[in-house]
Design a protein around this motif. Sequence first.
Motif, PDB file in Angstrom:
ATOM      1  N   SER A   9       0.789  -2.075  -4.170  1.00 12.33           N
ATOM      2  CA  SER A   9       0.941  -0.641  -4.403  1.00 12.33           C
ATOM      3  C   SER A   9      -0.047   0.177  -3.577  1.00 12.33           C
ATOM      4  O   SER A   9       0.274   1.272  -3.106  1.00 12.33           O
ATOM      5  CB  SER A   9       0.774  -0.319  -5.892  1.00 12.33           C
ATOM      6  N   HIS A  10      -1.260  -0.332  -3.366  1.00 14.19           N
ATOM      7  CA  HIS A  10      -2.276   0.438  -2.655  1.00 14.19           C
ATOM      8  C   HIS A  10      -1.878   0.648  -1.193  1.00 14.19           C
ATOM      9  O   HIS A  10      -1.808   1.783  -0.713  1.00 14.19           O
ATOM     10  CB  HIS A  10      -3.634  -0.275  -2.740  1.00 14.19           C
ATOM     11  N   ILE A  68       0.578   5.360 -10.401  1.00 12.82           N
ATOM     12  CA  ILE A  68       1.623   4.738  -9.591  1.00 12.82           C
ATOM     13  C   ILE A  68       2.150   3.482 -10.261  1.00 12.82           C
ATOM     14  O   ILE A  68       3.365   3.279 -10.374  1.00 12.82           O
ATOM     15  CB  ILE A  68       1.077   4.421  -8.181  1.00 12.82           C
ATOM     16  N   ASN A  69       1.246   2.629 -10.724  1.00 13.97           N
ATOM     17  CA  ASN A  69       1.677   1.384 -11.369  1.00 13.97           C
ATOM     18  C   ASN A  69       2.437   1.650 -12.662  1.00 13.97           C
ATOM     19  O   ASN A  69       3.410   0.956 -12.980  1.00 13.97           O
ATOM     20  CB  ASN A  69       0.456   0.497 -11.647  1.00 13.97           C
ATOM     21  N   ALA A  83       1.544   2.568  -0.735  1.00 12.70           N
ATOM     22  CA  ALA A  83       1.442   4.001  -1.036  1.00 12.70           C
ATOM     23  C   ALA A  83       0.827   4.754   0.131  1.00 12.70           C
ATOM     24  O   ALA A  83       1.298   5.829   0.521  1.00 12.70           O
ATOM     25  CB  ALA A  83       0.615   4.207  -2.302  1.00 12.70           C
ATOM     26  N   ARG A  84      -0.217   4.202   0.711  1.00  7.20           N
ATOM     27  CA  ARG A  84      -0.848   4.865   1.850  1.00  7.20           C
ATOM     28  C   ARG A  84       0.096   4.908   3.051  1.00  7.20           C
ATOM     29  O   ARG A  84       0.186   5.919   3.760  1.00  7.20           O
ATOM     30  CB  ARG A  84      -2.153   4.151   2.213  1.00  7.20           C
ATOM     31  N   LEU A 114      -5.818   8.582  -1.954  1.00  5.80           N
ATOM     32  CA  LEU A 114      -5.466   7.166  -1.974  1.00  5.80           C
ATOM     33  C   LEU A 114      -6.418   6.303  -1.157  1.00  5.80           C
ATOM     34  O   LEU A 114      -6.348   5.071  -1.228  1.00  5.80           O
ATOM     35  CB  LEU A 114      -4.030   6.989  -1.470  1.00  5.80           C
ATOM     36  N   TYR A 147      -3.885   5.314  -8.788  1.00  8.51           N
ATOM     37  CA  TYR A 147      -3.163   4.054  -8.630  1.00  8.51           C
ATOM     38  C   TYR A 147      -2.632   3.561  -9.977  1.00  8.51           C
ATOM     39  O   TYR A 147      -1.605   2.903 -10.051  1.00  8.51           O
ATOM     40  CB  TYR A 147      -4.052   3.000  -7.983  1.00  8.51           C
ATOM     41  N   GLU A 148      -3.347   3.894 -11.049  1.00  9.58           N
ATOM     42  CA  GLU A 148      -2.849   3.570 -12.385  1.00  9.58           C
ATOM     43  C   GLU A 148      -1.572   4.347 -12.685  1.00  9.58           C
ATOM     44  O   GLU A 148      -0.630   3.823 -13.296  1.00  9.58           O
ATOM     45  CB  GLU A 148      -3.926   3.892 -13.432  1.00  9.58           C
ATOM     46  N   GLU A 205      -9.950   3.161  -3.324  1.00  6.17           N
ATOM     47  CA  GLU A 205      -9.266   2.029  -3.954  1.00  6.17           C
ATOM     48  C   GLU A 205      -9.419   2.026  -5.473  1.00  6.17           C
ATOM     49  O   GLU A 205      -8.639   1.392  -6.175  1.00  6.17           O
ATOM     50  CB  GLU A 205      -9.807   0.710  -3.387  1.00  6.17           C
TER      51      GLU A 205
END
Length: 330
Positions: free
Chosen positions: A26-27, A68-69, A30-31, A57, A65-66, A60
Amino acid sequence: MRKLDLNRTILENTVYRALRDMERDSHRTARNAVDLALLFARGTFERQFLTLCRQVLEDETSPYYEVINRALTRCNRQSLVTFGLNVGLEGCSRGARRIREVEEQRGFNVPWALEIYAGNGGLGRVYVQRVVSEAAGLGVHVFFLWDCRLAQGELEMLLRENPDCAFVLFTTGGRGPDLDLARLAELPNLLISVQGLEPLSLELCQALEEQRMLYGVHLPYGPDLSVLPQQVDQAAALEPLVVFLYPQNAGEPEKNQVAQAAAAARTEHQFPFALMALPGDILAIDEIISHSPCSLTFLPDGQAVTNQGPVPSNIRTEKLTEILQQHLPR
């Protein structure tokens, strides 16, 4: 039959692939997705928003990011794509260009989004649909609906008749038993926001999650802002994608303070959800789009309210363009 939009179809397929890739990483994905979007972004608002996303983003450990997940694992994929494109492509890209054209050609301002009090205790479907249709022709594709005992059948019809628009329905946990969420889950251009300080809010949020629907939480604020941080922390327990802060008997100083705090919270990555201040963030988006910020709300009786306050016009007896010409001149 809905006309084939080849550019949108290509973009939809690209977003679906990106979402699948995010399940593995995802990291990085997404970037990469934001970098790709920046290559094709043409509007000022698009580029500013995407640049901010890229900066966020790069961290890290960012709580975004939470978000997004959570969206990837709990939300319907079609809803993520459709609602996102209706806001981003139709609202912030194509819609923004259309808004600027209308403002230049016709000499009045057009809000980026509209607020409407809809339902049996507010404006009926005929009036709401008329507003939405006329607004869409002016470039508006984002609508905030305040639930005034809005019948589900009317809501479903509104969503189906306007598939390129994004609707946020502000309701309460007490309306949960009245809603057939399984049917609403089939309509991907809807996000439901639950009043976070009332009974049954947790139950409705859990039911929305079970149906894999997009949902947020909204919190009122008044003159005493000291209680708001604790309320925002409590809202986090409901695990929304977005938290809306809206004024209730608050003055301009409080509205400005909340808008500034929300902007700081986003850039400082304070929460595992998007934090939006109404009406401040809507006015900020509108200012980027047309350099002349404005807003427009239709109260339950149809009276129009601009960012300057109530005006002597009513959507029950006047067209949207007439109200804009009279009260939001450039």
